[in-house]
Scaffold this motif. Structure first.
Motif, mmCIF file in Angstrom:
data_model
loop_
_atom_site.group_PDB
_atom_site.id
_atom_site.type_symbol
_atom_site.label_atom_id
_atom_site.label_comp_id
_atom_site.label_asym_id
_atom_site.label_seq_id
_atom_site.Cartn_x
_atom_site.Cartn_y
_atom_site.Cartn_z
ATOM 1 N N SER A 195 0.830 -1.208 0.000
ATOM 2 C CA SER A 195 0.000 0.000 0.000
ATOM 3 C C SER A 195 0.865 1.260 0.000
ATOM 4 O O SER A 195 0.435 2.317 -0.440
ATOM 5 C CB SER A 195 -0.936 0.011 1.208
ATOM 6 N N SER A 196 2.104 1.138 0.491
ATOM 7 C CA SER A 196 3.018 2.292 0.502
ATOM 8 C C SER A 196 4.283 2.022 -0.292
ATOM 9 O O SER A 196 5.118 2.908 -0.435
ATOM 10 C CB SER A 196 3.403 2.645 1.949
ATOM 11 N N ALA A 197 4.435 0.804 -0.824
ATOM 12 C CA ALA A 197 5.618 0.412 -1.600
ATOM 13 C C ALA A 197 6.906 0.624 -0.802
ATOM 14 O O ALA A 197 7.910 1.088 -1.323
ATOM 15 C CB ALA A 197 5.671 1.173 -2.924
ATOM 16 N N THR A 198 6.862 0.310 0.480
ATOM 17 C CA THR A 198 8.021 0.521 1.334
ATOM 18 C C THR A 198 8.468 -0.775 1.998
ATOM 19 O O THR A 198 7.665 -1.666 2.259
ATOM 20 C CB THR A 198 7.723 1.548 2.444
ATOM 21 N N GLU A 210 6.439 -0.244 -10.709
ATOM 22 C CA GLU A 210 5.829 0.501 -11.818
ATOM 23 C C GLU A 210 4.313 0.349 -11.812
ATOM 24 O O GLU A 210 3.584 1.313 -12.072
ATOM 25 C CB GLU A 210 6.412 0.024 -13.147
ATOM 26 N N GLU A 211 3.839 -0.846 -11.487
ATOM 27 C CA GLU A 211 2.390 -1.054 -11.474
ATOM 28 C C GLU A 211 1.741 -0.320 -10.305
ATOM 29 O O GLU A 211 0.653 0.249 -10.434
ATOM 30 C CB GLU A 211 2.053 -2.542 -11.409
ATOM 31 N N ILE A 212 2.429 -0.314 -9.141
ATOM 32 C CA ILE A 212 1.913 0.422 -7.991
ATOM 33 C C ILE A 212 1.861 1.906 -8.309
ATOM 34 O O ILE A 212 0.890 2.599 -7.989
ATOM 35 C CB ILE A 212 2.798 0.176 -6.752
ATOM 36 N N ALA A 213 2.912 2.416 -8.976
ATOM 37 C CA ALA A 213 2.954 3.833 -9.351
ATOM 38 C C ALA A 213 1.823 4.173 -10.317
ATOM 39 O O ALA A 213 1.175 5.215 -10.210
ATOM 40 C CB ALA A 213 4.305 4.168 -9.978
ATOM 41 N N ALA A 214 1.564 3.270 -11.266
ATOM 42 C CA ALA A 214 0.493 3.500 -12.237
ATOM 43 C C ALA A 214 -0.862 3.536 -11.553
ATOM 44 O O ALA A 214 -1.721 4.354 -11.880
ATOM 45 C CB ALA A 214 0.517 2.412 -13.311
ATOM 46 N N SER A 252 -3.719 6.800 -11.051
ATOM 47 C CA SER A 252 -5.006 6.608 -11.722
ATOM 48 C C SER A 252 -6.034 7.606 -11.196
ATOM 49 O O SER A 252 -6.029 7.964 -10.022
ATOM 50 C CB SER A 252 -5.497 5.181 -11.483
ATOM 51 N N PRO A 253 -6.940 8.104 -12.051
ATOM 52 C CA PRO A 253 -7.995 9.020 -11.603
ATOM 53 C C PRO A 253 -8.864 8.424 -10.503
ATOM 54 O O PRO A 253 -9.478 9.139 -9.720
ATOM 55 C CB PRO A 253 -8.814 9.253 -12.881
ATOM 56 N N ASN A 254 -8.913 7.078 -10.435
ATOM 57 C CA ASN A 254 -9.725 6.421 -9.409
ATOM 58 C C ASN A 254 -9.035 6.358 -8.062
ATOM 59 O O ASN A 254 -9.629 5.961 -7.076
ATOM 60 C CB ASN A 254 -10.066 4.997 -9.865
ATOM 61 N N ASN A 255 -7.769 6.746 -8.025
ATOM 62 C CA ASN A 255 -7.019 6.715 -6.774
ATOM 63 C C ASN A 255 -6.582 8.130 -6.450
ATOM 64 O O ASN A 255 -5.585 8.619 -6.941
ATOM 65 C CB ASN A 255 -5.800 5.793 -6.910
ATOM 66 N N LYS A 256 -7.340 8.828 -5.622
ATOM 67 C CA LYS A 256 -7.068 10.229 -5.314
ATOM 68 C C LYS A 256 -5.914 10.406 -4.353
ATOM 69 O O LYS A 256 -5.322 11.461 -4.270
ATOM 70 C CB LYS A 256 -8.333 10.885 -4.736
ATOM 71 N N LYS A 257 -5.613 9.319 -3.605
ATOM 72 C CA LYS A 257 -4.536 9.413 -2.630
ATOM 73 C C LYS A 257 -3.266 8.840 -3.243
ATOM 74 O O LYS A 257 -2.950 7.688 -3.118
ATOM 75 C CB LYS A 257 -4.896 8.644 -1.350
ATOM 76 N N ALA A 258 -2.511 9.653 -3.945
ATOM 77 C CA ALA A 258 -1.297 9.190 -4.595
ATOM 78 C C ALA A 258 -0.212 8.945 -3.566
ATOM 79 O O ALA A 258 -0.110 9.633 -2.577
ATOM 80 C CB ALA A 258 -0.832 10.218 -5.622
ATOM 81 N N ASN A 259 0.601 7.989 -3.863
ATOM 82 C CA ASN A 259 1.702 7.660 -2.958
ATOM 83 C C ASN A 259 2.944 8.390 -3.402
ATOM 84 O O ASN A 259 3.519 8.136 -4.442
ATOM 85 C CB ASN A 259 1.940 6.135 -2.983
ATOM 86 N N ASP A 260 3.381 9.387 -2.614
ATOM 87 C CA ASP A 260 4.521 10.215 -2.961
ATOM 88 C C ASP A 260 5.822 9.720 -2.347
ATOM 89 O O ASP A 260 6.857 10.349 -2.511
ATOM 90 C CB ASP A 260 4.280 11.676 -2.531
ATOM 91 N N SER A 261 5.770 8.629 -1.583
ATOM 92 C CA SER A 261 6.971 8.168 -0.908
ATOM 93 C C SER A 261 7.942 7.572 -1.920
ATOM 94 O O SER A 261 7.560 6.896 -2.866
ATOM 95 C CB SER A 261 6.626 7.105 0.154
ATOM 96 N N ALA A 262 9.239 7.829 -1.711
ATOM 97 C CA ALA A 262 10.259 7.328 -2.615
ATOM 98 C C ALA A 262 10.462 5.847 -2.404
ATOM 99 O O ALA A 262 10.374 5.348 -1.302
ATOM 100 C CB ALA A 262 11.575 8.076 -2.384
ATOM 101 N N CYS A 263 10.776 5.146 -3.491
ATOM 102 C CA CYS A 263 11.019 3.718 -3.376
ATOM 103 C C CYS A 263 12.102 3.340 -4.377
ATOM 104 O O CYS A 263 11.993 3.655 -5.565
ATOM 105 C CB CYS A 263 9.746 2.934 -3.657
ATOM 106 N N THR A 264 13.161 2.701 -3.899
ATOM 107 C CA THR A 264 14.249 2.277 -4.760
ATOM 108 C C THR A 264 13.885 0.967 -5.419
ATOM 109 O O THR A 264 13.392 0.060 -4.770
ATOM 110 C CB THR A 264 15.540 2.098 -3.952
ATOM 111 N N VAL A 265 14.157 0.850 -6.709
ATOM 112 C CA VAL A 265 13.829 -0.371 -7.418
ATOM 113 C C VAL A 265 15.101 -1.106 -7.775
ATOM 114 O O VAL A 265 16.179 -0.543 -7.822
ATOM 115 C CB VAL A 265 13.019 -0.066 -8.699
ATOM 116 N N ALA A 266 14.931 -2.389 -8.035
ATOM 117 C CA ALA A 266 16.078 -3.211 -8.395
ATOM 118 C C ALA A 266 16.510 -2.918 -9.822
ATOM 119 O O ALA A 266 15.706 -2.585 -10.670
ATOM 120 C CB ALA A 266 15.705 -4.675 -8.241
#
Length: 205
Positions: free
Chosen positions: A142-145, A183-187, A191-205
């Protein structure tokens, strides 16, 4: 082991990140050895949540397997009152079906990882791993952390919520979420259906 009542002399000891003392596997958690630097939880009622599991977004790539159980038959649920129920997905290399499991709110994430590996019949080799790439890590989707293993699940015990009732957890090798999952979590968050965007940084492999 530095615990006052423990006389174990094991080859592998775990260093507590808070008090820097060495402990055996049984007393590795700050809660288990009553770490003097562990901040006591505030005296408040258990946190309630109205976020059902069904409303949580799960990346499409994690839907390749059927759940081993249901929310109603969540592992440990019959033994725990006012616990936290989460959906668990292991990385594909574990060859394990996703499942629901319930934990005590004050269980450290590291202890929960042990129980999740046991429930999935996946060996937890973190104590013998020689590199980060060989270790299992727990991520809250939910937070990609990444979730600190020494922290408790109960939101009352930490500065900010680590995991709440209904969250989706991803267990993977290495300290970073797979790029495709991020990338899918970011997408989804944009989305217009998700008003609460996740702005937290996340390092990817």
């Amino acid at each position: 082991c530095s615990h006052a009542s423990c006389n174990r002399n094991e080859d592998v000891l775990i260093t507590c990140p808070k008090c820097r003392q060495s402990y055996c596997l049984q007393h590795r958690s700050p809660l288990d050895h009553q770490c003097p630097r562990l901040t006591p939880p505030p005296q408040s009622a258990p946190v309630k949540t109205d976020k059902p599991l069904a409303k949580r977004s799960v990346p499409v790539q994690l839907h390749k397997r059927k759940f081993a159980n249901t929310v109603a038959t969540s592992y440990n649920a019959s033994k725990i009152v006012e616990g936290i129920t989460v959906a668990v997905f292991f990385d594909a290399i574990a060859d394990a079906n996703p499942f629901y499991i319930t934990f005590q709110r004050r269980n450290p994430v590291g202890m929960c990882l042990d129980k999740m590996c046991k429930a999935a019949n996946v060996p937890n080799t973190n104590n013998s791993a020689t590199s980060e790439a060989e270790r299992w890590y727990v991520f809250c989707l939910s937070s990609a952390t990444k979730m600190p293993l020494e922290m408790a699940l109960d939101p009352n015990m930490v500065a900010e919520e680590v995991a709440g009732d209904g969250d989706v957890l991803y267990i993977g090798k290495g300290p970073h979420l797979p790029k495709s999952v991020v990338e899918e979590i970011a997408a989804k968050s944009q989305s217009p259906n998700n008003k609460k965007a996740n702005d937290s940084a996340c390092t990817v492999a």
